[in-house]
Design an enzyme around this catalytic site. Structure first.
Site, short mmCIF file in Angstrom:
data_model
loop_
_atom_site.label_atom_id
_atom_site.label_comp_id
_atom_site.label_asym_id
_atom_site.label_seq_id
_atom_site.Cartn_x
_atom_site.Cartn_y
_atom_site.Cartn_z
N GLY A 112 -59.42 63.74 43.20
CA GLY A 112 -59.11 64.59 42.06
C GLY A 112 -60.37 65.30 41.63
O GLY A 112 -61.44 64.69 41.60
N SER A 163 -56.06 65.67 40.05
CA SER A 163 -55.11 65.52 41.15
C SER A 163 -54.78 64.09 41.52
O SER A 163 -53.89 63.86 42.34
CB SER A 163 -55.61 66.28 42.38
OG SER A 163 -55.43 67.66 42.21
N LYS A 178 -56.34 59.10 46.92
CA LYS A 178 -56.17 60.49 46.46
C LYS A 178 -57.40 60.92 45.68
O LYS A 178 -57.86 60.22 44.77
CB LYS A 178 -54.93 60.59 45.57
CG LYS A 178 -54.60 62.02 45.16
CD LYS A 178 -54.09 62.83 46.34
CE LYS A 178 -54.08 64.32 46.04
NZ LYS A 178 -55.44 64.92 46.03
#
Length: 265
Positions: free
Chosen positions: A205, A58, A203
């Site tokens: 993941g 991600s 972010k």
């Protein structure tokens, strides 16, 4: 104590030490903390194996957002708002209307796939190549021709060092996309604050490693946390990668480890 007994004792100790070092090195080789200066690229902190590539998972949503805003598929922080449709594979928590901000914050996979469907295979592949993103392999699973929906969780791999290079290029507006696309993307990246005053944009993941036959190893989940942080005029870029032992959202674990590490910088 006889010389023979002493030699055996030292030999056993050396063997135990050798085993412990091997275990430590193996664990060390399956994680990385890399922090660099955003402007110069100079290393601030580096621990572990930071040149090994793993699936982007991600964290690739940052690159996807740039593609989306540059192409016009995405238009604002809350537009387009797409509804989950029956037939889209998703956990219960993601079966809801999603906009770009929610997509990034909740890491909604089906929204990524709708975005790439709107981009189409040619534009998608072109962006990955122009971004020079990791190994640039958007083929997806072998023999399935599903790169448009699965590349970033299968064939598209990237190292922590390459992640920091990519983020630095975003911050410096060096990627081949419009300034509008970069600004819009940066605005929807999840933000966190640390006790020591860092404002962190990053972010997570989460995914799984694969064996030599390409089979998912669910007992060896991978986790990422990548982005940048600001404090008192200083800007750093970071990438944290770890391989766990228990199935779960490993990215959240790596996020906590990176945020903790920042407290000592």
């Amino acid at each position: 104590m006889s010389i023979l007994v002493i030699n055996k004792a030292f030999g056993l100790s050396a063997l135990i030490l050798s085993i412990l070092i091997g275990i430590s090195n193996a664990a060390h080789a399956e994680e990385c903390t890399l922090v660099v200066d955003a402007q110069t690229g100079a290393t601030v902190e580096e621990k572990g194996a930071c040149d090994d590539r793993y699936t982007a998972a991600s964290t690739f949503k940052l690159a996807l957002a740039l593609m989306g805003y540059d192409s016009g598929v995405l238009t604002g922080a809350h537009t387009p708002l797409w509804n989950w449709q029956e037939g889209m594979r998703a956990p219960a928590r993601d079966k809801k209307p999603v906009d770009p901000t929610i997509w990034q914050a909740d890491s909604v996979l089906w929204y990524s796939r709708e975005l790439t469907r709107h981009l189409g295979a040619l534009r998608f592949s072109s962006y990955v190549g122009r971004f020079n993103y990791g190994n640039m392999d958007v083929s997806g699973e072998p023999g399935k021709s599903n790169g448009l929906s699965h590349a970033w969780i299968t064939s598209l791999t990237i190292s922590p060092r390459e992640q920091t290079i990519f983020i630095r290029r975003v911050l410096a507006h060096e990627l081949p996309v419009s300034p509008h696309a970069i600004n819009k993307t940066m605005a929807i990246v999840p933000t966190f604050n640390t006790e020591s005053g860092w404002r962190v944009h990053g972010k997570t993941g989460s995914g799984w490693t694969r064996d030599t036959r390409g089979k998912i190893q669910r007992n060896r989940p991978e986790g990422w946390f990548v982005g940048w942080a600001e404090r008192q005029g200083r800007v750093i870029v970071f990438a944290r990668l770890g391989i766990g032992t228990v199935e779960g959202r490993q990215g959240l674990i790596e996020q906590e480890k990176l945020l903790s590490a920042l407290e000592n910088l």
